[in-house]
Design an enzyme around this catalytic site. Structure first.
Site, mmCIF file in Angstrom:
data_model
loop_
_atom_site.group_PDB
_atom_site.id
_atom_site.type_symbol
_atom_site.label_atom_id
_atom_site.label_comp_id
_atom_site.label_asym_id
_atom_site.label_seq_id
_atom_site.Cartn_x
_atom_site.Cartn_y
_atom_site.Cartn_z
ATOM 1 N N HIS A 19 -2.417 6.688 -12.898
ATOM 2 C CA HIS A 19 -2.381 5.036 -11.839
ATOM 3 C C HIS A 19 -3.446 4.285 -12.546
ATOM 4 O O HIS A 19 -4.524 4.359 -11.699
ATOM 5 C CB HIS A 19 -2.015 5.453 -10.679
ATOM 6 N N HIS A 21 -4.352 0.007 -13.689
ATOM 7 C CA HIS A 21 -3.786 -0.967 -14.310
ATOM 8 C C HIS A 21 -5.018 -1.476 -15.322
ATOM 9 O O HIS A 21 -6.232 -1.530 -14.794
ATOM 10 C CB HIS A 21 -3.925 -2.086 -13.064
ATOM 11 N N HIS A 195 5.288 1.119 -7.358
ATOM 12 C CA HIS A 195 4.190 1.264 -6.197
ATOM 13 C C HIS A 195 5.203 1.095 -5.164
ATOM 14 O O HIS A 195 6.077 0.378 -4.844
ATOM 15 C CB HIS A 195 3.458 0.043 -6.342
ATOM 16 N N GLU A 198 2.309 1.693 -0.146
ATOM 17 C CA GLU A 198 0.943 1.350 -0.177
ATOM 18 C C GLU A 198 0.410 0.485 1.073
ATOM 19 O O GLU A 198 0.015 0.964 2.006
ATOM 20 C CB GLU A 198 0.355 0.678 -1.327
ATOM 21 N N ASP A 276 -6.423 3.405 -10.035
ATOM 22 C CA ASP A 276 -6.031 2.013 -9.754
ATOM 23 C C ASP A 276 -6.680 0.702 -10.571
ATOM 24 O O ASP A 276 -6.136 0.487 -11.555
ATOM 25 C CB ASP A 276 -6.113 1.632 -8.318
ATOM 26 N N ASP A 277 -7.590 0.161 -9.837
ATOM 27 C CA ASP A 277 -8.426 -0.972 -10.396
ATOM 28 C C ASP A 277 -9.986 -0.568 -10.616
ATOM 29 O O ASP A 277 -10.552 -1.379 -9.724
ATOM 30 C CB ASP A 277 -8.078 -2.062 -9.812
#
Ligand code: ADE
Ligand code: ZN
Length: 348
Positions: A19, A21, A195, A198, A276-277
């Site tokens: 996961h 991005h 997703h 969340e 994630d980011d």
């Protein structure tokens, strides 16, 4: 901090990232470099002032700044450079395999051709120091027709994409909005993830499974609000790609000590840890492991299980999974023997 041996293991153990991005790996320094290279004006005067803006109240407040950051990406080389930087950084954390999300609609809406996006990211993956594959995400705040058009545009590049996902603003955009496009992707033999849970309710996890037929749930931390769903996720061993630093930065949990990672594990769920980011949330893979293990009563066996889950839940071929798992198990066999020897010596 977890004890030194545990810290070392967390850092050194082989792991997969499921996961990430890729646009969320764009560091402020690279945003400024690409803005200059491409003549794109930014709303911030310096790297420092951009970084200072990374204080978020919720998912949407992050997405606004994340999409603005991605506006500097124009050429194939830009996508290559961003991806190469992530792969180099992930390798330092002993990430051995990454399944990378990208958001083509963020770029095609600005006139960047689909092949520029995919070819740049894909070429970096071919050159990268670790194994990597691509998952194309549909932006759920846009319509299903736009997702279908995006899929059509990507079809000539089908060989470079292993699956599709669903991301962006969750609340008000339930999975069922994308049932037709996911069914078309399933028929094309693409892997499916989304997703869900969340910020959105557990019902979104259920519809992602039942109406989109996804194989993994991205985040999914709100599943514990529904005991029946939790039992199902455990029984079917549906992997959750949990992102601890993201959840704290986006206020899903007030602080890491309140994260439900241990409860998810105790419920028998197939949890994985991911970044994630990472450029926006304060850390890459190992920073996520370290932050969670520092705040929660997690030990060696949890580390082993989380890393095992990352390979088991990946879309790697069975043989590659087997090889990574054997390597991982060997690392833990040595660590356990060392821990036992140390304990015996201390007692003796
Ligand atoms: N796009 C990038 N990061 C995301 C996240 N955490 N949730 C939804 N969409 C995203
Ligand atoms: Zn995400």
């Amino acid at each position: 901090m977890p004890n030194e041996q545990l810290q070392n293991i967390l850092q050194q153990m082989p792991k997969a990232e499921l996961h990430i991005h890729i646009e969320g790996s764009l560091e402020p320094e690279l945003i400024f470099e690409l803005a200059q290279r491409n003549g794109v004006a930014l709303a911030y005067k310096s790297v420092e002032s951009l970084r200072n803006a990374y204080a978020f109240d919720n998912l949407q407040s992050f997405l606004d700044i994340y999409y603005a950051g991605a506006s500097v990406l124009l050429t194939e080389q830009d996508f290559y450079d961003m991806t190469a930087a992530y792969l180099r950084r992930a390798a330092l954390d002993n990430v051995r395999h990454a399944e990378i999300f990208f958001d083509p609609q963020t770029h095609t809406a600005r006139g960047v051709p689909m092949h520029t996006v995919v070819d740049g990211i894909w070429r970096a993956c071919q050159d990268g120091p670790i194994s990597a594959s691509l998952i194309m995400c549909f932006l759920r705040h846009l319509s299903e027709d736009e997702a279908l058009a995006t899929l059509e545009e990507a079809l000539p590049l089908r060989g470079k994409i292993i699956g599709v996902g669903l991301d962006s603003s969750e609340l008000g955009h339930p999975p069922e909005k994308f049932a037709r496009v996911f069914e078309r992707c399933r028929q094309l033999g693409l892997h499916l993830v989304a997703h869900a849970g969340e910020e959105g309710p557990p019902a979104y996890i259920e519809t992602a499974l039942d109406l989109l037929n996804v194989e993994r749930i991205d985040h999914g931390v709100r599943c514990l609000e529904d005991p029946v769903l939790t039992k199902r996720l455990a029984r079917e061993q549906i992997a959750l790609t949990v992102c601890p630093l993201s959840n704290v930065k986006l206020r899903v949990f007030d602080h890491m000590g309140q994260h439900n990672l241990l409860d998810l594990l105790d419920a028998g769920l197939a949890v994985t840890i991911n970044s994630d980011d990472p450029a926006y949330f304060g850390g890459y893979m190992n920073a996520n492991f370290l932050a969670a293990f520092e705040a929660l009563p997690l030990g060696l066996s949890h580390a082993h299980r989380l890393a095992r889950n990352s390979f088991t839940a990946s879309f790697l071929e069975p043989e590659a999974k087997r090889d990574f798992l054997a390597e991982l198990d060997a690392v833990f066999a040595t660590a356990t023997a060392t821990a036992t020897a140390t304990a015996t010596a201390t007692v003796g």
